[in-house]
Each structure stands twice: as C-alpha cells, then as structure tokens.
Design an enzyme around this catalytic site. Structure first.
Site, PDB file in Angstrom:
ATOM      1  N   LYS A 200       0.909  -1.081  -0.071  1.00  0.00           N
ATOM      2  CA  LYS A 200      -0.083  -0.040  -0.036  1.00  0.00           C
ATOM      3  C   LYS A 200       0.829   1.237  -0.028  1.00  0.00           C
ATOM      4  CE  LYS A 200      -3.714  -2.330   2.646  1.00  0.00           C
ATOM      5  NZ  LYS A 200      -4.796  -2.464   1.780  1.00  0.00           N
ATOM      6  N   ASP A 253      -4.699 -13.721  11.606  1.00  0.00           N
ATOM      7  CA  ASP A 253      -5.252 -13.348  10.398  1.00  0.00           C
ATOM      8  C   ASP A 253      -4.674 -11.800  10.169  1.00  0.00           C
ATOM      9  OD1 ASP A 253      -6.673 -13.162   8.065  1.00  0.00           O
ATOM     10  OD2 ASP A 253      -8.330 -11.966   8.540  1.00  0.00           O
ATOM     11  N   HIS A 258       0.188  -8.070   9.281  1.00  0.00           N
ATOM     12  CA  HIS A 258      -0.186  -6.551   9.046  1.00  0.00           C
ATOM     13  C   HIS A 258       0.025  -5.423  10.190  1.00  0.00           C
ATOM     14  CE1 HIS A 258      -1.849  -8.679   5.600  1.00  0.00           C
ATOM     15  NE2 HIS A 258      -3.077  -8.822   6.046  1.00  0.00           N
TER      16      HIS A 258
HETATM   17  C1  BG6 Z   1      -6.265 -10.076   4.694  1.00  0.00           C
HETATM   18  C2  BG6 Z   1      -7.047 -10.705   5.781  1.00  0.00           C
HETATM   19  O1  BG6 Z   1      -4.733 -10.386   5.039  1.00  0.00           O
HETATM   20  O2  BG6 Z   1      -6.383  -8.786   5.061  1.00  0.00           O
HETATM   21  C3  BG6 Z   1      -8.580 -10.456   5.648  1.00  0.00           C
HETATM   22  O3  BG6 Z   1      -7.090 -12.247   5.586  1.00  0.00           O
HETATM   23  C4  BG6 Z   1      -8.602  -8.873   5.795  1.00  0.00           C
HETATM   24  O4  BG6 Z   1      -9.337 -11.108   6.540  1.00  0.00           O
HETATM   25  C5  BG6 Z   1      -7.663  -8.180   4.768  1.00  0.00           C
HETATM   26  O5  BG6 Z   1      -9.921  -8.648   5.562  1.00  0.00           O
HETATM   27  C6  BG6 Z   1      -7.853  -6.610   4.922  1.00  0.00           C
HETATM   28  O6  BG6 Z   1      -7.040  -5.987   3.859  1.00  0.00           O
HETATM   29  P1  BG6 Z   1      -7.372  -4.591   3.482  1.00  0.00           P
HETATM   30  O7  BG6 Z   1      -6.315  -4.454   2.096  1.00  0.00           O
HETATM   31  O8  BG6 Z   1      -8.794  -4.700   2.620  1.00  0.00           O
HETATM   32  O9  BG6 Z   1      -7.121  -3.785   4.637  1.00  0.00           O
END
Ligand code: BG6
Length: 510
Positions: A200, A253, A258
C-alpha cells in the site's frame, strides 16, 4: 488537485525484464480480485515487457479460453470505466492455464511443458516467478514438487523466485517447520513472503514521512510520545471465508503480519540505506524488542471479541458471526483482537503500543495515531481553560489516505478559550488517486528482485513469537461471553477498559 511544490526522484520505473508469472491457485479470489487487475495496471503503465506471460494452475479443469474470459470479466468489474478492452486483449493472449492436482508430480511435468511452449511463443526466457496463492497447507508441498521437477533451479541469469502468501504457518513452530521445509529447495534470496499491507502506497509512505523529513524524528521517541495506537477496522464480516476464519481468527489473520509490520515501520531506527537488508534489519530489530507476554500479562493486556448480530451505520441489519456460512454455531473464534505491547529499547521503553483489529466495526479505517505527551506545565490555570488536549499525529492509511496533526488553537474572542484543530494533508488532493490494488508494487518488485517490501524468515518468526503466548492462553481459557460486541459497534467494552486503565482512550475518528 493541488500540485506538490516540488517532486524528486524518477517519475517512472523501468519496464521489467522478460519472465513468466506462474500462479498456483489461479481460479481463486486473489488472482481475480488482485493479481490480474494489478498486472493490468502494470501493463497500462507500460511496465510489463512484451516478453511476459502468465501461467495459471488450478485443480479445476478449465479451457484456456474460459480461464481468460473469467479473468477478463473479473478485471473489468474491478476497473469499471478504466477498463480498456484492447489493453486487456494484449494481456489475455499471454495467459495460459494448466489444470491439475497441485499434489501430483504429473502436474509439474505439464507445467514444465507449458513453460517451454510459452518461452518459445513469447521469448520469455528462463526466469519465472511462482506465486503461491493456494491454501496454506499446500505451501510446503508445492515448493517440494517444484524442487523435484527441477523448476526451482536457477540457470545463469535466469532466476526462479517463489512468492508465498500469508499465513506463513499458524504459530511459531509451524512457521519454523515451513521455513525448514522450503529451505531444502530454495535459497532465502529466492523466497518472497508477502504481506500485502506493504504494497500500500501509504504504508510505504511511513518510511518517507519519517526519514525524508527532519522535523518528526527528534520527537519520535519516549520523551515526547505518550503512546501509539494502530487500528485496522473493517466493516465487512467474514462473508464466505468462514472456513478459513474458523481456523484462523482475527489475531492470527491480522496481527503477526499486517499490524506488526505497521508497528515495525513506526518503531524502527533509521536504516543506513534503502537497501532491502538494511531496511529489514531495522524492522527486525524493532520487532525483536517487543516484550514477550507472560500468561498474566496476556490476561491483562489482550482482549478478544466476537460480533453478534447488529445494525451497521448504513442501516443494514447483519447476522452474528456464529450465523455466517461455514461457522460453528458455538464458535469460540475471535473476530476482534486488541493488544497492548511494550518495546524494550531506549527509544520506546514504557511507551505502550495499542493494536486493535476487528470485523463488523462501524467504519473501515486503517490508521496509526501517535499521541504526544501533554505539555509539562499549563500556564492557563488562572483562566477558564481547564483541559489541554495532547497533540496527535494521525497517519490515515486507508481509505481517505492522508496525515493530520491535531493541535490547540485560540478560539477568537476576548476570553481565553482553546479549540482543538487539525492540520490536514490528503493524498488525493496532491497526487490524485492512482488505480491500484496494492499488488502492483509487490509484483513489480518481486520480478525485479527487490525484496525490501517482503518479509524475511526472521521477521515472520518474530511476529509469531509475539502472538504465540497469546494464542496459548486463549486456547487454554476459552472465551466465556461470546458474542461480546454487536455488529456495527467499536468492539467489546473490555477493549475500552484496556486503555482506560492506563488513563487513555481509543481514537475512534475515521
Ligand atoms: C487479509 C485478511 O490479509 O487482509 C482479511 O486475511 C482482511 O481478513 C484483509 O479482510 C484486509 O486487507 P485490506 O487491504 O482490505 O485492509
């Protein structure tokens, strides 16, 4: 749109060298929603070479034309008006499909034959990027089969790389076991562990914000920062991903990958260069400073939640997690997690980092709040001003990407009154909005051999090292009061108490 007063650096990246992208699990969501739209955007930006092709592999038996049509449809849906049929046609004729069981050696024989055919037709040479967008249980086996078929072997300038999607393992031990397994076939420089958050723009901008500006770094430490909040709030529920989610839960997850990636970008020391190893070393050091939690601390410093039914802000009445497809009626799986972490180093000692993520929250927002300490002494005590709000820097990563700084200003008038105001920067005002899935940079970099935005084994392990003690306690003590927040609200009350106990509160501004 406002122009940036000055820009520096080259506006365009160089087109990529010839190669083939092989997508394992090509009939899945990721290929349709992210990978092909990203390739389309790269093609539109003229970054894909003529000598480039894609080979999709999946268990489903599909004719190549049906494969091309299905992906064309998906890309068209995703891009809307920006979809140009001629541009897509140029890409579609370079798409190939191999059907086969990914556990069966014959599939890899067929892949090899297709690669030879593609190289002859498009001059793609011997370089290949294998993208593993399969269920995680197949990662190890696909790599092993690639090795057995000789497909992982590099030959002179022809490289072979493997991109591995998340989750990389499901705890520390399984991540280590997977690393050992793939290390039998691949050198570390061939492995690209993806975390799509790092693709991003605004996440990459954290590095620019911190290290291309001189004014923030001096206050970026425990002397001035009171605490940091990292929020990834989603409005969506688990939708059709119940099967995956029941095995995973919100903590696994989102947090070891993240959220901890975001934390490491905020907490890291300045790297000596933008070289992949220099950046990843500093991120790794920041993660290794996170205090491991004792079971007592897990009880005090973590909160889990699961949504019940409720009403979203747009009025939609949505079902409870336990009523979603493929979810057990009494499921103990969390859809919300909040944790308080401390980092043991000179820069951050005693500065809490509060992380939270959840599904079915009232807004979709990913943001980082750096809350600064209050002024040490208020000269306004003899005035009607009884309360000073601390400064707050908010990095909004999505949507409405931007940065704002909260500060106090005098309300005009004869009395001393203070108002809290924001100085706001909005990405779109300056740079417009680029069509992007976040995967463009990641694919471009992986093909280009730049691993800066990918995770090294040590960083994945550190991520699991942080959450495994939490998972252990949560497994030993099943949740008693699930569901404990209604869809459309900001999560369980305990998450507010987590901060309230420290005299703080979540910032719930979107
Ligand atoms: C993914 C998860 O890695 O990231 C999902 O498995 C989540 O559960 C997603 O919804 C969120 O990504 P973004 O880019 O929509 O913030």
């Amino acid at each position: 749109m406002t122009e940036a007063t000055e820009t520096t650096g080259s506006a365009t990246a160089a087109p990529l060298a010839p190669c083939v992208l092989v997508i394992f699990g090509a009939s899945g969501d990721l290929a349709a929603r992210k990978l092909l739209p990203a390739l389309y955007n790269l093609a539109a930006a003229r970054l894909l070479p003529e000598a480039f092709a894609v080979v999709g592999l999946a268990t489903r038996d599909l004719e190549v034309e049906a494969f091309r049509d299905a992906l064309g449809q998906a890309v068209r849906e995703r891009l809307g008006d920006a979809f140009a049929p001629e541009l897509w046609a140029g890409l579609a004729r370079r798409l190939y499909f191999v059907a086969g069981n990914l556990r069966a050696p014959e599939t890899y024989g067929r892949l090899q034959a297709t690669l030879a055919q593609v190289a002859a037709a498009h001059g793609t040479g011997g370089s290949a990027l294998f993208y593993l967008s399969t269920p995680p249980s197949l990662f190890g086996e696909v790599v092993r089969r690639l090795g057995e078929a000789g497909l992982a072997r590099e030959d002179g300038a022809a490289w072979r790389r493997v991109v591995i999607e998340k989750p990389f393992g499901h705890d520390l031990d399984s991540a280590r076991a997977l690393d050992r397994e793939i290390a039998q076939v691949l050198a570390e420089r061939q492995i690209y562990r993806i975390d799509h958050y790092l693709g991003k723009e605004t996440v990459q901008n954290i590095l620019i914000f911190r290290f291309a500006n001189g004014i923030f770094e001096p206050v970026w430490n425990r002397r001035y920062v009171d605490h940091v909040q990292i929020t990834v709030a989603e409005q969506l529920g688990v939708e059709h991903r119940g099967r995956y989610y029941e095995e995973t839960g919100a903590l696994r997850d989102m947090v070891p990958n993240h959220l901890l990636q975001l934390l490491s970008l905020i907490a890291m020391e300045p790297p000596s260069s933008f070289d992949p190893e220099a950046v990843r070393n500093e991120k790794g050091k920041a993660l290794s400073g996170i205090q491991p939690m004792s079971p007592e601390e897990v009880l005090k410093w973590t909160v889990r939640g699961q949504y019940g039914d409720g009403t979203m802000p747009d009025g939609a009445v949505v079902p409870a997690y336990r009523s979603e497809p493929y979810v057990a009626a009494g499921s103990p799986v969390e859809t919300y997690a909040a944790v308080k972490l401390l980092i043991d180093n000179w820069r951050w000692a005693d500065v809490p980092f509060y992380l939270r993520t959840g599904k079915r929250l009232p807004v979709r927002t990913t943001q980082i709040v750096i809350q600064f300490k209050r002024v040490p002494f208020s000269p306004f005590r003899q005035t009607p001003v009884d309360h000073l709000s601390p400064n707050r820097l908010v990095l909004r990563l999505q949507p409405d990407e931007g940065i704002s700084l909260r500060f106090s200003a005098k309300v005009p008038g004869t009395a001393v009154r203070i108002g809290v105001v924001n100085m706001d920067f909005c990405y779109a005002d300056y740079f417009g909005s680029q069509p992007s899935t976040g995967y463009e940079t990641l694919l471009y970099d992986a093909i280009n051999g730049d691993a800066t935005l990918f995770q090294r084994a040590d960083s994945v392990e550190r991520g699991w090292g942080v959450v495994t003690p939490i998972l252990d306690v949560w497994r030993a003590l099943p949740p008693r009061a699930f569901p404990n927040y209604a869809a459309g609200t900001w999560g369980p009350e305990e998450a507010d108490q987590l901060l309230a106990r420290d005299g703080r509160a979540w910032s719930n501004e979107a």
